[in-house]
Design an enzyme around this catalytic site. Structure first.
Site, PDB file in Angstrom:
ATOM      1  N   HIS A  72      -1.884 -14.300 -15.873  1.00  0.00           N
ATOM      2  CA  HIS A  72      -1.710 -13.268 -14.856  1.00  0.00           C
ATOM      3  C   HIS A  72      -0.825 -13.772 -13.725  1.00  0.00           C
ATOM      4  CE1 HIS A  72      -5.441 -10.548 -15.731  1.00  0.00           C
ATOM      5  NE2 HIS A  72      -4.759 -10.840 -16.831  1.00  0.00           N
ATOM      6  N   TYR A 195      -9.618  -6.066  -7.036  1.00  0.00           N
ATOM      7  CA  TYR A 195     -10.678  -6.298  -6.048  1.00  0.00           C
ATOM      8  C   TYR A 195     -10.736  -5.050  -5.175  1.00  0.00           C
ATOM      9  CZ  TYR A 195     -10.828 -11.319  -7.118  1.00  0.00           C
ATOM     10  OH  TYR A 195     -10.974 -12.534  -7.741  1.00  0.00           O
ATOM     11  N   PRO A 287     -18.699 -16.066  -5.753  1.00  0.00           N
ATOM     12  CA  PRO A 287     -17.757 -15.943  -6.872  1.00  0.00           C
ATOM     13  C   PRO A 287     -16.482 -15.159  -6.549  1.00  0.00           C
ATOM     14  CG  PRO A 287     -19.612 -14.474  -7.186  1.00  0.00           C
ATOM     15  CD  PRO A 287     -19.931 -15.306  -5.986  1.00  0.00           C
ATOM     16  N   LYS A 291     -13.786 -19.638  -7.906  1.00  0.00           N
ATOM     17  CA  LYS A 291     -13.486 -21.047  -7.677  1.00  0.00           C
ATOM     18  C   LYS A 291     -14.450 -22.035  -8.312  1.00  0.00           C
ATOM     19  CE  LYS A 291      -9.757 -20.500  -5.506  1.00  0.00           C
ATOM     20  NZ  LYS A 291      -8.533 -20.899  -6.250  1.00  0.00           N
ATOM     21  N   TYR A 378      -5.653 -18.764  -3.986  1.00  0.00           N
ATOM     22  CA  TYR A 378      -6.218 -18.156  -5.192  1.00  0.00           C
ATOM     23  C   TYR A 378      -5.717 -18.868  -6.456  1.00  0.00           C
ATOM     24  CZ  TYR A 378      -8.292 -14.544  -8.116  1.00  0.00           C
ATOM     25  OH  TYR A 378      -9.093 -13.872  -9.033  1.00  0.00           O
TER      26      TYR A 378
HETATM   27  C1  PHB Z   1     -14.548 -12.990 -13.858  1.00  0.00           C
HETATM   28  O1  PHB Z   1     -13.644 -12.574 -14.630  1.00  0.00           O
HETATM   29  O2  PHB Z   1     -15.709 -13.274 -14.248  1.00  0.00           O
HETATM   30  C2  PHB Z   1     -14.235 -13.139 -12.383  1.00  0.00           C
HETATM   31  C3  PHB Z   1     -12.935 -12.930 -11.929  1.00  0.00           C
HETATM   32  C4  PHB Z   1     -12.641 -13.067 -10.571  1.00  0.00           C
HETATM   33  C5  PHB Z   1     -13.665 -13.415  -9.697  1.00  0.00           C
HETATM   34  C6  PHB Z   1     -14.972 -13.638 -10.159  1.00  0.00           C
HETATM   35  C7  PHB Z   1     -15.259 -13.496 -11.505  1.00  0.00           C
HETATM   36  O3  PHB Z   1     -13.383 -13.536  -8.362  1.00  0.00           O
END
Ligand code: PHB
Ligand code: APR
Length: 386
Positions: A72, A195, A287, A291, A378
């Site tokens: 990505h 997000y 989460p 990280k 990130y």
């Molecule tokens: C996930 O794909 O499980 C995932 C992706 C981004 C995050 C947390 C979990 O910030």
């Protein structure tokens, strides 16, 4: 038994450490209290920083990762009904990879077993004292004498609690919300992660493969899954991921659902005598920044080098281990807290917080400097960042 390094825990931290040490000619024994089937099915995170991928590639653990990962180059912040793409690679110069943690654990377990060195599953009653690790397996009580013990047994493990409370400083913050996560057999409805900041609460659209979508909803910290039948989950996700120009979230069979608590947690120092904590045993991040796994790998990359130096008669790496790891841990803690605070509606619906969050989101998507700061954190700061 006797070994150079006793490793408690066969998660990403323990297994990557074991592989790094093996490549350095240092022997270890890995002790895991679950079965192989359990740890290979345990659905966790799924975003790998480029530094993590580079390290796994360098040590020969990334063959399947390179075939199956999804690369990505951006992510989307969605608020006020509008999606705003953050071009991660354009801003930070590196990409991220989507690859399930349980898939990585499968690769790590296979690599460990291929070495022929001990990886003991289904141990119980593990007790750590100085350089001695005692445990029970197949009804037998065993003891393992080590030069060094690596506590890679996660937040709920026994290594950190084996350290006298007075020797540790604990820093923690619980958040007034949790994540309800689902794994669904349906093609992702977006090519990249979304997000979403919504008045009803945060939502995240992620994925594991072109056929499997991973989705999360902000819920109360004491949320009971019984109150969330599949229909309600899909309806709430569709609402929170909606936008003015329209968006269809494809639903499908939910393969797994669970509630994850949100906390920030750090212990200092990450060492007590010859016991060294790494990964979730030493720190937990919310989460939102994806990280946890990456931080665990960063810890053991430092620890493996320090252990190799130790066997060459130089203890400076071990003596600097905790301080060196904690600089990265706190940077990642801050980023994870910042992403979490920006994107999650406080349960009290405080209007002042709402205005601050909207202002922060508008600044991040409207300022190259602000977006670049998000992007570089990130995608991951260099492994040797301090
Ligand atoms: C996930 O794909 O499980 C995932 C992706 C981004 C995050 C947390 C979990 O910030
Ligand atoms: N004895 C032996 N093994 C143990 C014990 C114990 N007493 N307690 C826990 N374990 C095992 C767990 O079963 C798990 O396999 O230790 C391992 C710890 O692995 P993780 O919890 O995955 O922690 P870590 O390796 O630090 O990786 C951090 O994993 O949990 C996710 O979100 C977290 O992505 C982050 C990553």
């Amino acid at each position: 038994m006797r070994t150079q390094v006793g490793i408690v825990g066969a998660g990403p931290a323990g297994l990557v450490l074991a592989h790094l040490l093996h490549r350095l000619g240092i022997d270890s024994v890995v002790l895991e209290n679950q079965t192989r089937e359990h740890i290979e099915r345990r659905i966790r995170a799924g975003v790998l920083e480029h530094g993590t991928v580079d390290l796994l590639t360098e040590i020969g653990l990334a063959e399947r990762l390179h075939k199956e990962r999804m690369v990505h180059h951006g992510l989307e912040l969605l608020f006020d009904g509008e999606g705003h793409r953050i071009p991660l690679t354009e801003l930070a110069g590196r990409e991220i990879s989507i690859y399930g943690q349980h898939e990585l654990v499968k690769d790590l377990v296979a690599a460990r077993l291929a070495t022929g060195r001990p990886l003991v599953f289904s141990v119980s009653d593990v007790a750590v004292s100085d350089r001695l690790v005692e445990y029970t397996v197949d009804g037998r009580r065993e003891s393992l004498e080590c030069d060094i013990v690596a506590g890679c047994d996660g937040y709920h493990g026994v290594c950190r609690p084996s350290i006298p409370a007075g020797a540790l400083q604990v820093y923690e913050r619980d958040y007034p919300y949790a994540w309800l996560g689902i794994l669904a057999r349906t093609p992702p409805s977006s090519e990249e992660l979304i997000y979403a900041y919504h008045e009803r609460g945060f939502a995240l659209h992620s994925m594991r493969s072109p056929q499997i979508t991973r989705l999360y909803l902000q819920v109360r910290p004491d949320e009971n899954l019984d109150g969330w039948p599949d229909e309600r989950i899909w309806t709430e996700l569709q609402t929170r991921l909606s936008r003015r120009r329209g968006f269809h979230l494809a639903d499908g069979p939910i393969l797994e659902k669970g509630v994850t608590a949100m906390r920030s947690f750090v212990v200092e120092p990450m060492r007590f005598g010859r016991l060294f904590l790494a990964g979730d045993a030493a720190h937990i991040v919310p989460p939102t920044g994806a990280k946890g796994l990456n931080l665990a790998v960063a810890d053991v990359a430092v620890l493996a080098t320090a252990i190799a130096d130790f066997y060459r008669g130089d203890e400076s790496g071990l003596n600097a281990y905790s301080e060196r790891c904690l600089r990265r841990v706190w940077r990642v803690q801050h980023f994870s807290w910042w992403m979490t605070s920006m994107l999650h509606r406080p349960p009290d619906g405080d209007p002042f917080s709402h205005r601050l969050q909207l202002s922060q989101l508008r600044y991040v998507v409207g300022s190259t400097a602000a977006a670049t700061s998000l992007a570089e954190n990130y995608v991951g700061l260099p492994l040797d960042w301090t």
